[in-house]
Design a protein around this motif. Structure first.
Motif, PDB file in Angstrom:
ATOM      1  N   VAL A  49      -5.005  10.220 -12.442  1.00 40.52           N
ATOM      2  CA  VAL A  49      -3.901  11.162 -12.617  1.00 40.52           C
ATOM      3  C   VAL A  49      -3.825  12.048 -11.371  1.00 40.52           C
ATOM      4  N   THR A  50      -2.576  12.300 -10.902  1.00 46.18           N
ATOM      5  CA  THR A  50      -2.376  13.231  -9.790  1.00 46.18           C
ATOM      6  C   THR A  50      -1.769  14.527 -10.295  1.00 46.18           C
ATOM      7  N   ASP A  51      -2.124  15.641  -9.621  1.00 44.34           N
ATOM      8  CA  ASP A  51      -1.592  16.935 -10.032  1.00 44.34           C
ATOM      9  C   ASP A  51      -0.334  17.256  -9.239  1.00 44.34           C
ATOM     10  N   ASN A  52       0.090  18.534  -9.282  1.00 38.13           N
ATOM     11  CA  ASN A  52       1.326  18.935  -8.593  1.00 38.13           C
ATOM     12  C   ASN A  52       1.276  18.675  -7.087  1.00 38.13           C
ATOM     13  N   ILE A 105       0.853  -1.182   0.000  1.00 39.65           N
ATOM     14  CA  ILE A 105       0.000   0.000   0.000  1.00 39.65           C
ATOM     15  C   ILE A 105       0.887   1.230   0.000  1.00 39.65           C
ATOM     16  N   LYS A 106       0.684   2.075  -1.023  1.00 36.65           N
ATOM     17  CA  LYS A 106       1.531   3.253  -1.194  1.00 36.65           C
ATOM     18  C   LYS A 106       0.665   4.506  -1.244  1.00 36.65           C
ATOM     19  N   SER A 107       1.255   5.649  -0.860  1.00 40.71           N
ATOM     20  CA  SER A 107       0.554   6.942  -0.955  1.00 40.71           C
ATOM     21  C   SER A 107       0.730   7.520  -2.354  1.00 40.71           C
ATOM     22  N   PHE A 108      -0.248   8.330  -2.758  1.00 41.26           N
ATOM     23  CA  PHE A 108      -0.160   8.977  -4.059  1.00 41.26           C
ATOM     24  C   PHE A 108       0.987   9.978  -4.074  1.00 41.26           C
ATOM     25  N   GLU A 109       1.663  10.046  -5.223  1.00 42.91           N
ATOM     26  CA  GLU A 109       2.728  11.010  -5.423  1.00 42.91           C
ATOM     27  C   GLU A 109       2.296  12.009  -6.516  1.00 42.91           C
ATOM     28  N   PRO A 110       2.803  13.246  -6.462  1.00 43.46           N
ATOM     29  CA  PRO A 110       2.426  14.227  -7.520  1.00 43.46           C
ATOM     30  C   PRO A 110       2.884  13.777  -8.912  1.00 43.46           C
ATOM     31  N   LEU A 111       2.111  14.168  -9.871  1.00 41.52           N
ATOM     32  CA  LEU A 111       2.441  13.994 -11.289  1.00 41.52           C
ATOM     33  C   LEU A 111       2.714  12.538 -11.635  1.00 41.52           C
ATOM     34  N   GLU A 112       1.754  11.680 -11.272  1.00 44.64           N
ATOM     35  CA  GLU A 112       1.843  10.278 -11.644  1.00 44.64           C
ATOM     36  C   GLU A 112       0.519   9.846 -12.267  1.00 44.64           C
TER      37      GLU A 112
END
Length: 577
Positions: free
Chosen positions: A47-50, A25-32
């Motif tokens: 999609v994740t933003d900045n 289980i991982k946390s969301f990272e920007p720009l992925e």
């Protein structure tokens, strides 16, 4: 900055994390970008933003450019390659040092300023050239030093390596231009053009001994586009398609407006000329003015309605010359007009001093000729009076032309006349002939067949009508001995009754008297084909107003349906007349 794509097992938006393929289980990272596989083989896309905030993208959605840039998608690169498989052919770039924009593979290392290139191989070899605007694949592909050029179209000025202050518009326009111009060459052919280009160094690229191909305007597709057209050009304006073929080496100081103008002979020269028109042949056109066109065919330049030889100050007008009187001064009675316009047999005009002469009184309606005019030599004379013109020899044998016609006179007596009502002759014979052996003789303007009477001469069409054959009934205009009209008709039978009896009364209605008949029978089973009403004393054909009977006297019970065809032409009178 590019997004990183990651394939994961699942997404938990509420918890702000995802499960990867290792069940971590991982946390969301920007720009992925997170891709969750579906059973049918596609993916759900997140999609994740900045700031690492995630959103789901539907399969049929299209992200806006604003959204992409709002997520921090920008680049500090001066060039973006849109299609890497094609190399730099689809590069979109900007040179900050030179202010050069391009969409294609323009040389990114160029040093000239303010250039714009759009297309594959466009401005690909540009180095020090400036202020060039080139739109079209392979346009100005070889140019390096040239400046101030504007091109629009496929392969425009493709081979030109030194080009200045030119405008080329249209596919393949200026394709064959590729050489510099020696000052001595241009000065020998067009001294005025050479002097101007020498003064305008910035426009002509003059380097002390040569010029760039410069100061040209070509508008129209396929101008100067193949191996038989000029390789260098200076101060020429060409507007129109497909011109300058077969022109040798140079295009110096020309103006050509129109399509389809070219040299029909290879290696022809063309310099210092003005050509306006379509489809003009230009053989060795040097120092010429040509204005004209012909809707029916190509014309040579010398046939144009206006043709001029510029060095000789000579102008030819190949048409009647008319100047309306309202645009000319009235010279009547003026002593200021003391010259007469005269002409040579070849049409060359000149002037001579006006000479005094005694005018005919009748030149003015207020001053009519009051007596007869005689023209006479030793054996003939012509007399002009107010009523007639009489030309005769000394025996008064001649012709008299009056208001009512022409009379032919022998020693004072009328022997023939021509008037609007006819030709009358007193001679025993009258001949109309022509010295041309292939003359058609008398010819009518209309078809007079329906008007022919007993004493009339007839036209060929009348004879053809009387002797022609038709499947429909024709009134021949001929008469039988009882005065009744004669008709004719031809009928073709290809189904013959077995008993050999053909009922013709349905095809030839109301026959009273059969005047003549013509028959043709084909019976190929017996190898028979003959015209007439009997064959070889064996096969006989009889006819009356109702039927035709075919009889083989040797085999009376023959099956006559085996006959292939029977054609019958009759001339006859009718009971109904």
């Amino acid at each position: 900055m590019k997004f990183r794509e990651i394939i994961v097992k699942s997404i938990n938006i509420a918890e702000g994390n995802y499960t990867n393929n290792q069940d971590e289980i991982k946390s969301f990272e920007p720009l992925e970008i997170y891709l969750v596989p579906r059973k049918e083989g596609s993916h759900e896309r997140f999609v994740t933003d900045n700031n690492g905030i995630i959103s789901k993208q539907s399969a049929d959605s299209s992200d806006t450019f604003d959204n992409i840039t709002n997520r921090g998608n920008s680049t500090t690169k001066n060039e973006i390659v849109l299609a890497s498989a094609k190399g730099r052919s689809a590069a979109l770039g900007f040179n900050e040092k030179t202010s050069g924009y391009y969409f294609g593979d323009m040389n990114p290392e160029h040093t000239g300023s303010n250039n714009l290139g759009f297309g594959i191989n466009t401005l690909k070899k540009l180095s020090s050239g400036s202020y060039n605007t080139s739109v079209g694949c392979y346009s100005l592909s070889e140019v390096s030093e040239g400046s101030n050029n504007t091109t629009l179209g496929y392969a425009t000025a493709y081979q030109l390596n030194r080009s200045s202050t030119n405008v080329f518009i249209g596919h393949y326009t200026g394709f064959n231009l590729r050489s510099e111009i020696l000052e001595s060459d241009l000065a020998n052919i067009s001294p005025a053009a050479a002097a101007y280009m020498k003064e305008q160094v910035a426009l002509s690229g003059y380097n002390g001994t040569s010029f760039n191909s410069s100061l040209n305007t070509y508008v129209g597709g396929v101008i100067n586009s193949n191996g038989s057209t000029p390789v260098r050009a200076a101060m020429s304006t060409i507007i129109g398609a497909s011109t300058l073929n077969n022109t040798l080496y140079r295009n110096f100081n020309n103006i050509v407006i129109g399509a389809g103008n070219y040299m029909r002979t290879a290696n022809s020269a063309m310099n210092n000329s003005i050509i306006i028109g379509n489809c003009i042949n230009l053989p060795n056109q040097v120092d010429a003015l040509v204005i004209g066109s012909n809707k029916s065919r190509r014309i040579n330049s010398s046939e144009a309605i206006i043709y001029g030889e510029l060095p000789n100050n000579r102008l030819s007008i190949n048409a009647p010359l008319t100047i309306p009187s309202q645009y000319m001064p009235n010279a009547q009675g003026s002593s200021e007009f003391s010259k007469n316009i005269v002409a040579k047999p070849d049409g060359t005009f000149g002037w001579e001093n006006k000479t005094e002469y005694i005018p005919f009184t009748g030149a003015d309606s207020t001053k009519p000729v009051t007596g007869d005019i005689f023209i006479k030599d030793s054996s003939n004379y012509t007399q002009l009076t107010s009523q007639y013109i009489f030309s005769a020899d000394n025996s008064d044998t001649g012709s008299l032309l009056g208001s009512d016609g022409i009379k032919f006179i022998e020693i004072g007596s009328d022997v023939a006349s021509i008037s609007k009502s006819g030709i009358v002759t007193q001679g025993e014979s009258f001949t109309i002939t022509c010295n041309k052996p292939k003359s058609r003789g008398l010819t009518g303007y209309y078809d007079y067949t329906d008007n022919i009477d007993e004493l009339d001469y007839v036209q060929k069409k009348y004879i053809d009508k009387k002797s022609s054959y038709s499947k429909t009934e024709i009134k021949t205009n001929g008469k039988w001995i009882n005065g009744k009209t004669i008709y004719t008709k031809t009928v073709f039978y290809d189904e013959i009754p077995q008993n050999g009896i053909i009922e013709i009364y349905k095809d030839f209605e109301n026959i009273e008297t059969i005047i003549s008949n013509q028959m043709f029978t084909e019976w190929w089973a017996n190898e028979i084909a003959f015209a007439g009403n009997q064959w070889n004393g064996e096969l006989f054909i009889s006819i009356n107003q109702m039927l035709v009977k075919i009889l083989n006297v040797k085999i009376p019970n023959s099956d006559y349906s085996k006959i292939d065809s029977f054609t019958l032409t009759l001339e006859y009178t009718k009971l109904t007349d």
